[in-house]
Enzyme design. Sequence first.
Site, PDB file in Angstrom:
ATOM      1  CD  GLU A 170      -3.124  -1.094   2.034  1.00 28.66           C
ATOM      2  OE1 GLU A 170      -3.157   0.113   2.967  1.00 28.66           O
ATOM      3  OE2 GLU A 170      -4.204  -1.457   1.943  1.00 28.66           O
ATOM      4  CD  GLU A 360      -3.357  -5.982   3.762  1.00 27.78           C
ATOM      5  OE1 GLU A 360      -4.272  -5.114   4.122  1.00 27.78           O
ATOM      6  OE2 GLU A 360      -2.306  -5.771   4.076  1.00 27.78           O
TER       7      GLU A 360
HETATM    8  C1  NOJ Z   1      -3.986  -2.436   5.211  1.00 23.81           C
HETATM    9  C2  NOJ Z   1      -2.788  -2.513   5.933  1.00 23.81           C
HETATM   10  O1  NOJ Z   1      -1.845  -3.189   4.698  1.00 23.81           O
HETATM   11  C3  NOJ Z   1      -2.833  -3.400   7.068  1.00 23.81           C
HETATM   12  O2  NOJ Z   1      -1.318  -3.277   7.614  1.00 23.81           O
HETATM   13  C4  NOJ Z   1      -3.811  -2.802   8.002  1.00 23.81           C
HETATM   14  O3  NOJ Z   1      -3.848  -3.521   9.243  1.00 23.81           O
HETATM   15  C5  NOJ Z   1      -4.985  -3.262   7.247  1.00 23.81           C
HETATM   16  N1  NOJ Z   1      -5.055  -2.424   6.098  1.00 23.81           N
HETATM   17  C6  NOJ Z   1      -6.310  -2.598   8.162  1.00 23.81           C
HETATM   18  O4  NOJ Z   1      -6.442  -1.203   8.382  1.00 23.81           O
END
Ligand code: NOJ
Length: 449
Positions: A170, A360
């Site tokens: 991200e 994710e």
């Molecule tokens: C994206 C992130 O990569 C991760 O580290 C985070 O915990 C989740 N979103 C939830 O916010």
Amino acid sequence: MHHILSARDFGKNFQWGVAIAAAQNEGAAGEDGKGASIWDAFAKRPGKIRGGGRPTTGCDFYHRYKDDLLLVKALGFTVFRFSLSWARILPDGTGKVNKEGIAFYHKVIDECLKLGLIPYVTLYHWDLPQELQKKGGWANYFINKWFNRFVTVCAEAYGDKVKNWIIINEPFGFTSLGYMIGRHAPGKTGLENFLPAIYHTSLAQAEGGRIIRNLVPYAHIGTAFSFSQVVPHSDKKEDLAAANRVDILMNRLFIEPVIGKGYPIDDSFKFLEKLQLHNKAWKFADRLQFDFDFIGLQYYFPVVIKYNPLVPYVQATEVNAKSRKVPHTAMGWEINADSFYRTIKRIWLYGGVKEIVITENGAAFKDEVKNGIINDTERIDYFRHHLKAVLKAKREGVNIKGYFAWTLMDNFEWSEGYTKRFGLVHVDFKTQLRTIKNSGYWWRDFLNG
Ligand code: NOJ
């Protein structure tokens, strides 16, 4: 007839995983030679982390990885995604390699392989060594040299065992929150930080891909982007334009250079002009491109945007889910699986993406433990609906290779500290006791069904 969703609907070779990240899970912040990361430093600053939590102990994955990997296996997953802590491997970010750091990830990888779990390794999941931040971190031109070295060290150490690599997690998340808004580590603000951070991160991502390609035979290389469908609050011209600006930032800024389109160009958005001007090193534009084997797609929520002249540059604000009275998670994020489906289709329709892995997807809820049971039905619904969205896109021809749930267990949720729980497994942070939530059992049944 009621159709029960089953993992088999996604095909035999579909990869099912859970994802974690070093700074959120490992703990052992100062152990065995690990250097401090920007999150260790940031969390010490008063008021930065909700509840005052620090990543010092996390969920102690560093000591409990064997048991935790057994849980991954028991729940039926075949993939384990985790990240390497740069400061565990190179305590100062550059210079000396920490043998014990290298050894730790060998143990995690070996354990995965022993259990038949495919490791997906993320090289950068937000925990920059603090020593490098002292020199400007992602805003310093030298970050590309430092990052390339880190990638090289990791590829040489693990390339024989690990075939699946995610270069950066991200980029928009950590550059905007960490270098523009200051809500995440390292807490920097302003365009003088944000613009160089964008450029260096884009370059690091592509160069990282090239290094892995050169050093790891048969590597399957990706990088992971967050996407959010951006919905204008009304049909008014100003709202449409505001939504367009947010869309450029949240969805286009990082993927377009990678697939060879360069930075998004839009005359009505002055910020982009500044970005291009800043990058006097524009001559490197072609080096921001890399032919990734897959794009990691991370999706959580859509946003509704309206015009707000008071907000610098983007002149837009979010109309949050709560005020719109739509279903939302404990993070305040709207729950909307259709928007996930649209997001997947949109990325696919770019044409420059060969394969998508959902690296994710998940949700935080206020889980209650009652008699040792966590009946998190909202999370089960969230997964069920979002998996249907994936299946729909897949059936329409999108080449989706896998889906990784965020996350194995409750962990350090960045500036939300330990107050937001995303896990399939509940963690009591006082005792480190793990309890599988009903969503975890739901996954086990789904994957074995
Ligand atoms: C994206 C992130 O990569 C991760 O580290 C985070 O915990 C989740 N979103 C939830 O916010």
